[in-house]
Design a protein around this motif. Structure first.
Motif, PDB file in Angstrom:
ATOM      1  N   VAL A 142      58.424  63.626  86.085  1.00 50.83           N
ATOM      2  CA  VAL A 142      59.313  64.452  85.259  1.00 50.83           C
ATOM      3  C   VAL A 142      58.714  64.626  83.864  1.00 50.83           C
ATOM      4  N   GLY A 143      58.179  63.541  83.298  1.00 46.15           N
ATOM      5  CA  GLY A 143      57.537  63.615  81.991  1.00 46.15           C
ATOM      6  C   GLY A 143      56.203  64.339  82.035  1.00 46.15           C
ATOM      7  N   LEU A 144      55.443  64.120  83.107  1.00 43.58           N
ATOM      8  CA  LEU A 144      54.133  64.755  83.228  1.00 43.58           C
ATOM      9  C   LEU A 144      54.265  66.261  83.441  1.00 43.58           C
ATOM     10  N   TYR A 145      55.184  66.690  84.299  1.00 40.63           N
ATOM     11  CA  TYR A 145      55.415  68.118  84.501  1.00 40.63           C
ATOM     12  C   TYR A 145      55.913  68.770  83.211  1.00 40.63           C
ATOM     13  N   ALA A 146      56.777  68.057  82.488  1.00 45.63           N
ATOM     14  CA  ALA A 146      57.298  68.582  81.218  1.00 45.63           C
ATOM     15  C   ALA A 146      56.159  68.784  80.220  1.00 45.63           C
ATOM     16  N   SER A 147      55.291  67.789  80.116  1.00 40.89           N
ATOM     17  CA  SER A 147      54.192  67.877  79.148  1.00 40.89           C
ATOM     18  C   SER A 147      53.273  69.046  79.473  1.00 40.89           C
ATOM     19  N   PHE A 148      52.981  69.239  80.766  1.00 37.73           N
ATOM     20  CA  PHE A 148      52.148  70.377  81.185  1.00 37.73           C
ATOM     21  C   PHE A 148      52.815  71.695  80.826  1.00 37.73           C
TER      22      PHE A 148
END
Length: 494
Positions: free
Chosen positions: A45-51
């Motif tokens: 969830v955090g990684l997709y958000a950052s991308f």
């Protein structure tokens, strides 16, 4: 003109932007995972958000070279929502956060940054540097000597490699070298893979599975509003700092809208809300990143690495990233502020120190900035109030006392304004000359009303002269000394 500016933003510093983007992408991975854990959601969830946020802001943002992604300040606000209602409601709140931020941008609230004083910005930066350093301490507690050796070696590479080569960012060299050393020597130290499982699929479009009704809105609105305000505040503060670092201007209102669009995109891709990251933005600038390309590269490379290269990325030792973040905290802290304590006014120093203490104590950047802005406003109002004074002279031939008011009359100086008049003096005429004065609020108008009415009750004829246009407007609108039916209200009916 627009084409030239666009070309400069994207292709004016290609090599520097690409290399800086690589460094930022590597440094974003553990932070995005850590912030996901704080919020109580899966690391993806955090990684997709950052991308998603980084890519969208690269195209829409008002500050080239600034990095936006999932952040700790935002993650802390999500904990209760996720715990009580689950991920789907977080995604819905993320969409609403984006909508609110777009509205804030169109209301031109980005211009409110004009009210944030330099002492608040300095305190904010110093507090952030302290928080970045404190966040690394768990990685340096109860660990083997190998971790300390790797961290010290990483700092050595970061600060010494530029003496050999300034083209390749030293943080990137540090991460690559220490990862290679760790893998070759088979060191048993904590790695990125130990933080959580990395995603192995690309993000997909999805609509939050929540009922579209008033009850849902009542649940998510308080969280979305808090996320929107904190996100805007941190993004605008970051933009101000990057403005200073690069000596270039930015469009704060465009940045507000961009953050909103990015958060909507994040919510539709299964990501959490985010905002600009001061630490990563500093890494980007220090590594040579200046344009939009660096932000785009950071987002795209982040996704490529976690999805397609996760066996390698998971081997990156946390010690290497700790070294990079310690470099960021050292570079972020305004060391000159210690020297400034001796030369700056006491009120300025108090604002800076209070901002630092509140941010570090609460771990909430918004609280610190609000406290600093409030204190700065109070100190300013108090200071300006002291610059108001009244002089007087008596013309014995006409038995006229002339009072000349100089300065700003408002809520802090209104009592001093009233105390400057001698209401018991027996004179026929009183002239209140306001040529060099300015009336700002209804408190000031009320003070003028009291002065005029008290003189009249003592038998003097009063003439008010010299009001400038702005002061005359507010006095005509709210003043009552020329409205007999309202006079008793001013003196409480006495």
């Amino acid at each position: 003109m627009l084409l030239s500016s666009t070309r400069k933003d994207w292709f004016g510093n290609v090599r520097g932007d690409v290399l800086a983007g690589l460094v930022v992408a590597l440094a974003l991975i553990p932070e995005a995972i850590a912030f996901s854990i704080i919020a109580g959601v899966d690391p993806k969830v955090g990684l997709y958000a950052s991308f998603c946020i980084a890519v969208v802001v690269a195209f829409t943002g008002g500050r080239p070279g600034m990095i936006s992604a999932a952040t700790g300040a935002m993650a802390l606000l999500m904990v209760t929502l996720v715990k009580e209602h689950g991920l789907e409601y977080l995604l819905a709140a993320t969409l609403l956060t984006g909508v609110l931020q777009i509205v804030i941008g169109y209301l031109r609230m980005g211009e409110l940054m004009r009210f944030v004083s330099r002492s608040v910005v300095t305190g904010f930066v110093n507090a952030l540097a302290i928080l970045i350093f404190m966040a690394q301490l768990p990685e340096l507690t109860n660990v083997t000597w190998h971790v300390y050796a790797m961290t010290i070696a990483g700092l050595g590479i970061i600060y010494l490699f530029p003496l050999i080569n300034k083209t390749i960012p030293s943080p990137l060299v540090t991460i690559v070298v220490l990862t290679g050393v760790s893998m070759v020597m088979g060191l048993e130290i904590r790695t990125v893979g130990d933080l959580g499982e990395l995603p192995d699929t690309l993000p997909m479009f999805l609509w939050p599975d929540v009922p579209l009704n008033l009850e849902t809105l009542q649940i998510i609105f308080p969280y979305a509003f808090a996320l929107a305000m904190v996100g805007i505040l941190e993004s605008l503060m970051t933009a101000t700092i990057v403005d200073d670092l690069t000596d270039t201007p930015s469009d704060k209102n465009r940045e507000c809208k961009a953050q909103g669009v990015a958060n909507i995109g994040s919510g539709l891709m299964g990501g959490m809300a985010g905002c600009a990251m001061i630490g990563q933005s500093v890494i980007n600038v220090k590594s040579g990143g200046r344009g939009r390309l660096s932000t785009l590269i950071a987002g795209v490379v982040l996704l490529i690495m976690v999805v397609f290269l996760n066996p390698w990325v998971s081997q990156i030792p946390m010690a290497a990233l700790v070294a990079v973040m310690i470099m960021v905290s050292i570079g972020t802290f305004n060391w000159g502020s210690f020297k400034d304590l001796k030369t700056y006014p006491l009120s300025t120093n108090i604002v800076m120190i209070v901002t630092v203490v509140v941010v570090v104590w609460t771990h909430n950047l918004a609280y610190g900035v609000f406290a600093g802005v409030l204190l700065a406003a109070l100190f300013f109002a108090n200071k300006v109030g002291h610059f108001m004074y009244v002089t007087s002279e008596l013309d014995e031939q006409t038995d006229t006392r002339r009072y000349s008011v100089i300065g700003q009359v408002f809520f802090t100086s209104s009592e001093k304004f009233l105390a400057s008049f001698d209401f018991k003096e027996a004179v026929d005429h009183v002239v209140i000359d306001l040529t060099r004065a300015h009336f700002w609020d209804i408190t000031a108008v009320g003070a003028l009303d009291k002065a005029v009415i008290k003189f009249r009750r003592e038998g003097a004829q009063v003439e008010v002269i010299g009001l400038n246009e702005a002061s005359e407007t507010i006095v005509d609108r709210f003043g009552v000394h020329d409205k007999p039916e309202e006079i008793d209200k001013v003196l409480g009916g006495h």
